[in-house]
Design a protein around this motif. Structure first.
Motif, PDB file in Angstrom:
ATOM      1  N   TRP A   1      41.206  67.087  85.182  1.00  0.00           N
ATOM      2  CA  TRP A   1      40.878  67.902  86.356  1.00  0.00           C
ATOM      3  C   TRP A   1      41.321  69.351  86.155  1.00  0.00           C
ATOM      4  O   TRP A   1      40.569  70.294  86.436  1.00  0.00           O
TER       5      TRP A   1
ATOM      6  N   GLY B   1      39.183  71.263  83.836  1.00  0.00           N
ATOM      7  CA  GLY B   1      37.942  71.631  84.508  1.00  0.00           C
ATOM      8  C   GLY B   1      38.109  72.871  85.361  1.00  0.00           C
ATOM      9  O   GLY B   1      37.196  73.725  85.432  1.00  0.00           O
ATOM     10  N   VAL B   2      39.258  73.006  86.013  1.00  0.00           N
ATOM     11  CA  VAL B   2      39.533  74.214  86.805  1.00  0.00           C
ATOM     12  C   VAL B   2      39.578  75.440  85.901  1.00  0.00           C
ATOM     13  O   VAL B   2      39.008  76.499  86.221  1.00  0.00           O
TER      14      VAL B   2
ATOM     15  N   ILE C   1      38.166  76.013  82.922  1.00  0.00           N
ATOM     16  CA  ILE C   1      36.906  76.452  82.308  1.00  0.00           C
ATOM     17  C   ILE C   1      35.900  76.961  83.338  1.00  0.00           C
ATOM     18  O   ILE C   1      34.871  77.541  82.961  1.00  0.00           O
ATOM     19  N   LYS C   2      36.198  76.774  84.613  1.00  0.00           N
ATOM     20  CA  LYS C   2      35.321  77.313  85.660  1.00  0.00           C
ATOM     21  C   LYS C   2      35.716  78.729  86.072  1.00  0.00           C
ATOM     22  O   LYS C   2      35.007  79.362  86.850  1.00  0.00           O
ATOM     23  N   ARG C   3      36.840  79.194  85.553  1.00  0.00           N
ATOM     24  CA  ARG C   3      37.301  80.552  85.859  1.00  0.00           C
ATOM     25  C   ARG C   3      37.013  81.460  84.668  1.00  0.00           C
ATOM     26  O   ARG C   3      37.846  81.611  83.774  1.00  0.00           O
ATOM     27  N   ASN C   4      35.845  82.056  84.665  1.00  0.00           N
ATOM     28  CA  ASN C   4      35.454  82.901  83.542  1.00  0.00           C
ATOM     29  C   ASN C   4      36.422  84.059  83.323  1.00  0.00           C
ATOM     30  O   ASN C   4      36.644  84.495  82.193  1.00  0.00           O
TER      31      ASN C   4
ATOM     32  N   TRP D   1      39.226  83.892  80.690  1.00  0.00           N
ATOM     33  CA  TRP D   1      38.876  83.938  79.274  1.00  0.00           C
ATOM     34  C   TRP D   1      38.306  85.291  78.854  1.00  0.00           C
ATOM     35  O   TRP D   1      38.016  85.504  77.680  1.00  0.00           O
TER      36      TRP D   1
ATOM     37  N   LYS E   1      33.867  84.017  76.917  1.00  0.00           N
ATOM     38  CA  LYS E   1      33.539  82.983  77.884  1.00  0.00           C
ATOM     39  C   LYS E   1      34.421  81.755  77.650  1.00  0.00           C
ATOM     40  O   LYS E   1      35.022  81.614  76.599  1.00  0.00           O
ATOM     41  N   PRO E   2      34.484  80.845  78.633  1.00  0.00           N
ATOM     42  CA  PRO E   2      35.191  79.582  78.389  1.00  0.00           C
ATOM     43  C   PRO E   2      34.631  78.914  77.141  1.00  0.00           C
ATOM     44  O   PRO E   2      33.419  79.002  76.866  1.00  0.00           O
TER      45      PRO E   2
ATOM     46  N   SER F   1      31.771  73.603  77.856  1.00  0.00           N
ATOM     47  CA  SER F   1      31.110  73.332  79.131  1.00  0.00           C
ATOM     48  C   SER F   1      31.741  72.107  79.777  1.00  0.00           C
ATOM     49  O   SER F   1      32.495  71.358  79.136  1.00  0.00           O
ATOM     50  N   THR F   2      31.418  71.881  81.045  1.00  0.00           N
ATOM     51  CA  THR F   2      31.981  70.711  81.742  1.00  0.00           C
ATOM     52  C   THR F   2      31.479  69.414  81.111  1.00  0.00           C
ATOM     53  O   THR F   2      32.214  68.424  81.055  1.00  0.00           O
TER      54      THR F   2
END
Length: 297
Positions: free
Chosen positions: A34, A37-38, A40-43, A46, A50-51, A54-55
């Motif tokens: 979890w 996932g948090v 890699i959703k915050r560009n 990074w 980019k992260p 992907s998810t």
């Protein structure tokens, strides 16, 4: 203080025992999944890159990391602490003895082995999917203290990996009716000892997670590949070496020269590699992703 009457089995479902130790692995993996996932959703964490994943790719990676932790942890334990397990594959008197290496339910996992297994999983997955190995490693190790915390708490509940004898007020006697009925004796003896499992949960789990979170959310160090990985390796290595002074050495490895322990010997390379990664990341400026050519078709 007498060790509480903890039962290592939370609940018995017919012939299947649900153990706290197994739940610790599940909790660490699920919460780590979890948290990754948090991240890699915050560009912005990074930037300017980019992260790294992907998810969908993260879901696949979690499976490989889980296998790496379990297999690496078990095979590493046998290699570092009970190498006779490998010899028993060919010389054991019974199939049970020959296959002890694969009997995970009997206990015996190594953090350093699990780390090597996790590293192998990340290297293979990053190579296969053409991803940044260091950035994927940063993401994975940012979540590692979560699993370490739950694992050490499970060690405490099981009454294993206890500390050295001490007279501090919070010392615990790792001996109770449950341990006596299980083993016939108290392996730790009826003497007060450091609750080193709780120390490790605090330093290697909570404190290290706080340090990495500060590096990630305050100083945005995910933008420098390898920095978070280096911080984890140095932070864990120093914590483990410090706590080896209050943790009881493993049987058969308590007479190493210069007061060393296997935990210290395995942690020194972690610190060296981590220091090099921090130096490398600090010297390297973040490189932005190439912008797409608007004239390209």
């Amino acid at each position: 203080m007498i060790f509480p009457e903890f039962d290592p089995v939370l609940i018995q479902l017919g012939p299947l025992p649900i153990r706290w130790y197994a739940l610790a692995y599940v909790a660490g993996i699920v919460l780590g999944w979890w948290y990754a996932g948090v991240l890699i959703k915050r560009n912005s964490l990074w930037a300017p890159k980019k992260p790294p994943i992907s998810t969908v790719q993260l879901d696949d990676l979690v499976l490989w990391i889980t296998l790496g932790i379990i297999l690496g942890g078990r095979f590493g334990y046998a290699l570092f602490y009970k190498p006779a397990m490998y010899l028993q594959l060919f010389t054991g008197d019974s199939w049970g003895e020959r296959l002890e290496l694969f009997q995970l339910w009997t206990g015996g996992m190594s953090f350093h082995g699990g780390l090597l297994g996790c590293t192998a999983a990340v290297l293979w997955f990053a190579w296969k999917n053409k991803l940044s190995t260091l950035s994927v490693g940063d993401m994975a190790l940012a979540t590692a203290p979560i699993g370490i915390f739950f694992g050490r708490m499970a060690n405490f509940i099981n009454g294993e990996l206890w500390g050295r004898e001490t007279t501090v007020p919070w010392a615990i006697r790792f001996c109770n009716e449950r341990i006596l009925s299980t083993y016939g004796i108290c392996p730790a003896g009826d003497v007060p000892r450091h609750p080193s499992q709780l120390y490790e949960a605090g330093l290697e789990g909570l404190l290290l997670f706080g340090l990495l979170s500060l590096a990630i959310w305050k100083f945005r160090l995910l933008a420098k590949p390898g920095y978070v990985t280096g911080l984890f390796l140095v932070g864990y290595g120093l914590s483990r070496i410090a706590l080896e002074n209050v943790r009881q050495p493993d049987v058969g490895l308590d007479n190493l020269p210069l007061g060393l322990t296997m935990g210290i010997l395995l942690s020194v390379p972690m610190i060296a590699i981590g220091g090099w990664l921090i130096w490398r990341a600090w010297k390297t400026a973040p490189v932005a992703e190439p912008e797409a050519d608007p004239t390209a078709t």
